[in-house]
Design a protein around this motif. Structure first.
Motif, PDB file in Angstrom:
ATOM      1  N   UNK A 246     -18.712 -59.200  17.483  1.00  0.00           N
ATOM      2  CA  UNK A 246     -20.067 -59.812  17.679  1.00  0.00           C
ATOM      3  C   UNK A 246     -20.311 -59.259  16.713  1.00  0.00           C
ATOM      4  N   UNK A 247     -20.684 -58.525  15.392  1.00  0.00           N
ATOM      5  CA  UNK A 247     -21.050 -58.267  14.580  1.00  0.00           C
ATOM      6  C   UNK A 247     -20.634 -59.504  13.459  1.00  0.00           C
ATOM      7  N   UNK A 248     -19.650 -59.048  13.860  1.00  0.00           N
ATOM      8  CA  UNK A 248     -18.767 -60.465  12.693  1.00  0.00           C
ATOM      9  C   UNK A 248     -18.363 -61.486  12.812  1.00  0.00           C
ATOM     10  N   UNK A 249     -19.236 -62.050  13.830  1.00  0.00           N
ATOM     11  CA  UNK A 249     -18.704 -63.707  14.861  1.00  0.00           C
ATOM     12  C   UNK A 249     -17.655 -64.096  14.499  1.00  0.00           C
ATOM     13  N   UNK A 250     -16.083 -62.944  15.255  1.00  0.00           N
ATOM     14  CA  UNK A 250     -14.908 -63.181  14.406  1.00  0.00           C
ATOM     15  C   UNK A 250     -14.181 -62.952  15.139  1.00  0.00           C
ATOM     16  N   UNK A 251     -12.898 -63.539  15.716  1.00  0.00           N
ATOM     17  CA  UNK A 251     -11.812 -63.571  16.948  1.00  0.00           C
ATOM     18  C   UNK A 251     -10.633 -63.299  16.953  1.00  0.00           C
ATOM     19  N   UNK A 252      -9.844 -61.835  16.884  1.00  0.00           N
ATOM     20  CA  UNK A 252      -8.711 -61.987  15.794  1.00  0.00           C
ATOM     21  C   UNK A 252      -7.568 -62.507  17.312  1.00  0.00           C
ATOM     22  N   UNK A 253      -7.115 -63.254  17.208  1.00  0.00           N
ATOM     23  CA  UNK A 253      -5.699 -63.378  18.554  1.00  0.00           C
ATOM     24  C   UNK A 253      -4.202 -63.157  18.378  1.00  0.00           C
TER      25      UNK A 253
END
Length: 273
Positions: free
Chosen positions: A57-64
């Protein structure tokens, strides 16, 4: 982990975690709280071929992570995120920071700070005047309530209305929908009464209170998440890059940690990390 005559020993787990395949990183727009993180995570993990999804949430990132042997298909991930009511795009390079992020080790600003500083004083003033001062029926106080409530609706409520609209477009609802309905109902009804009746009880204080209380909750959640993230990063920085691996003859071999495999033996000396 076991305790033997020679001290503490570490044994591999009988059921190791499933291997992770290729990593695809996405930038996510529109996430405001933990509920948004859960929605995006479920959307990504629902894509066929995905082994694991981790949303920050803090970095606005998603690692898939894809299953071993599965060819990455970022377009399917982006489409799944859009169906969940959010925007996504492929990150330029793995591990690159988001545009709104901050350098590693620094704490990014809490996005809910402005909402708290605007909503809390307005809420306290309106509740004090209405419940304690008994000024709720006075026209001057009603005018002040209208001004403050309008400012809070514009400065604080836009986050909730934006989130509710994004969910509405995909035929879904979430907490933003409930907050928007409750606050806007009280505000619009009070607005109608303000211009049509001069001696009616208005609910501007209630509309402001709803937005403020939820914003305070989000601010506390963001603060605790930030502290937990900083603590985790500090812990990860203690991890060594190499280890002393023992070969079949018992000799030490300096080996990068990334190359260690389950079942290998290590030697850890006093003072080592």
């Amino acid at each position: 982990v076991g305790m033997g005559p020679e001290g503490i020993s570490f044994r591999p787990r009988s059921t190791p975690p499933p291997p992770l395949g290729t990593l695809t990183e996405l930038r996510i727009e529109g996430m405001d709280c933990g509920n948004c993180v859960r929605s995006v995570t479920e959307a990504l993990q629902g894509v066929a071929g995905v082994s694991r999804a981790v949303v920050d949430l803090r970095g606005a990132m998603a690692r898939t992570y894809w299953m071993p042997g599965q060819a990455p298909e970022p377009a399917r991930l982006i489409e799944a995120v859009k169906r969940a009511g959010y925007q996504a795009c492929l990150a330029k390079s793995p591990g690159s920071p988001s545009p709104a992020g901050s350098p590693p080790g620094n704490t990014p600003p809490n996005p809910w700070t402005t909402a708290v500083w605007l909503g809390v004083p307005a809420t306290l003033l309106l509740l004090t005047g209405d419940w304690i001062g008994g000024w709720g029926m006075q026209r001057g106080f009603q005018t002040l309530s209208l001004v403050l409530a309008s400012a809070v609706q514009a400065g604080v409520g836009w986050r909730f209305y934006r989130g509710a609209w994004r969910q509405l477009r995909v035929g879904r609802s979430n907490m933003d929908t409930l907050v928007s309905l409750g606050s806007s109902s009280a505000y619009l009804w009070s607005l109608w009464l303000f211009f049509t009746q001069s001696h009616a009880h208005l609910f501007f204080a209630e509309s402001v209170s709803i937005l403020t209380l939820i914003s305070v909750g989000h601010a506390l959640e963001a603060r605790m998440s930030s502290k937990a993230g900083n603590a985790l990063r500090a812990l990860m920085e203690l991890a060594p890059t190499t280890a002393r691996r023992l070969d079949s003859a018992g000799h030490e071999v300096e080996t990068p940690v990334a190359q260690l495999r389950t079942g290998e033996r290590l030697r850890i000396k006093p003072g080592d990390q």
